[in-house]
Design a protein around this motif. Structure first.
Motif, mmCIF file in Angstrom:
data_model
loop_
_atom_site.group_PDB
_atom_site.id
_atom_site.type_symbol
_atom_site.label_atom_id
_atom_site.label_comp_id
_atom_site.label_asym_id
_atom_site.label_seq_id
_atom_site.Cartn_x
_atom_site.Cartn_y
_atom_site.Cartn_z
ATOM 1 N N VAL A 1 43.478 37.861 41.486
ATOM 2 C CA VAL A 1 44.539 39.021 41.511
ATOM 3 C C VAL A 1 45.679 38.834 42.618
ATOM 4 O O VAL A 1 45.297 38.153 43.564
ATOM 5 N N THR B 1 48.549 40.787 43.253
ATOM 6 C CA THR B 1 49.124 41.665 43.787
ATOM 7 C C THR B 1 48.270 42.918 44.263
ATOM 8 O O THR B 1 47.012 42.998 43.640
ATOM 9 N N GLN B 2 48.761 43.800 45.046
ATOM 10 C CA GLN B 2 47.624 44.971 45.773
ATOM 11 C C GLN B 2 47.541 45.757 44.399
ATOM 12 O O GLN B 2 46.644 46.455 44.181
ATOM 13 N N TYR C 1 44.697 44.427 42.141
ATOM 14 C CA TYR C 1 43.734 44.417 42.892
ATOM 15 C C TYR C 1 43.185 45.997 42.541
ATOM 16 O O TYR C 1 41.886 46.527 42.240
ATOM 17 N N ASP C 2 44.016 47.047 42.996
ATOM 18 C CA ASP C 2 43.555 48.372 42.920
ATOM 19 C C ASP C 2 43.182 48.728 41.501
ATOM 20 O O ASP C 2 42.126 49.521 41.288
ATOM 21 N N TRP D 1 41.674 43.087 49.595
ATOM 22 C CA TRP D 1 43.042 42.728 49.378
ATOM 23 C C TRP D 1 43.591 42.408 50.572
ATOM 24 O O TRP D 1 44.538 41.422 51.135
ATOM 25 N N SER E 1 45.062 38.797 50.599
ATOM 26 C CA SER E 1 46.295 39.075 49.732
ATOM 27 C C SER E 1 46.345 38.285 48.189
ATOM 28 O O SER E 1 45.462 38.560 47.626
ATOM 29 N N GLU E 2 47.695 37.685 48.059
ATOM 30 C CA GLU E 2 47.604 37.044 46.855
ATOM 31 C C GLU E 2 46.607 35.859 46.237
ATOM 32 O O GLU E 2 46.753 35.374 45.290
ATOM 33 N N THR F 1 43.342 36.626 46.692
ATOM 34 C CA THR F 1 42.151 37.025 46.573
ATOM 35 C C THR F 1 41.565 37.033 44.830
ATOM 36 O O THR F 1 42.182 36.831 44.182
#
Length: 171
Positions: A6, A8-9, A12-13, A32, A36-37, A39
């Motif tokens: 993933v 972006t957040q 991920y969400d 995340w 971060s990017e 992950t």
């Protein structure tokens, strides 16, 4: 085992929501913030875990890491459903991003097929998408990662790429 990257957040969400809906146990929901990017989310035996992209590539060199992207177009529909001009703009922007990402991943394979086999190569791919859309209009999808909307958007991109190729041939 499935491994998802993933970037972006938001991605991920969305993946966490999708996994919960599928009954996958979320071991740590704050991953995340750690990588971060970079992950990655690992899903195995009904559980999920996470790690960094670099470490997972080293630990699992023969397992494909799938890039997970939230469906931006379906999200946009919810945001601007009453404004067709905004929705149209968001869709064509998403089409462009999809085109660029797929061309980066696969190379210029669509155009190369057209150059090798001629116009009919594109018509066959567009026809496949049309037949999928026709089938999905009558039946529930068994493949869950390509919705009716995704099918029509893919067909739109193939049509645009076919038109681009034809313009180059005539130009």
């Amino acid at each position: 085992m499935k491994i998802y990257h993933v970037e972006t957040q938001e991605d991920y969400d969305a993946l966490m929501v999708e996994l919960k809906e599928k009954g996958i146990r979320i071991i740590k929901s704050y991953a995340w913030g750690v990588h971060s990017e970079n992950t990655v989310v690992i899903v195995e035996c009904g559980d999920s875990s996470f790690g960094s992209l670099e470490n997972i590539k080293e630990s699992y060199p023969f397992i494909e890491i799938q890039k997970y992207k939230v469906n931006a177009v379906e999200s946009a529909i919810k945001e601007v459903s009453n404004n067709n001009a905004e929705l149209f703009h968001k869709i064509i922007t998403d089409l462009e991003q999809t085109y660029l990402a797929k061309n980066k991943d696969y190379g210029n394979s669509f155009e190369e097929s057209l150059n090798e086999f001629g116009e009919v190569a594109g018509i066959v791919r567009i026809g496949d998408k049309f037949n999928r859309a026709k089938n999905l209009s009558k039946n529930k999808a068994n493949v869950t990662d390509e919705s009716k909307i995704d099918t029509h958007l893919d067909m739109a991109n193939y049509n645009i790429m076919q038109a681009m190729w034809l313009m180059k041939q005539e130009g």
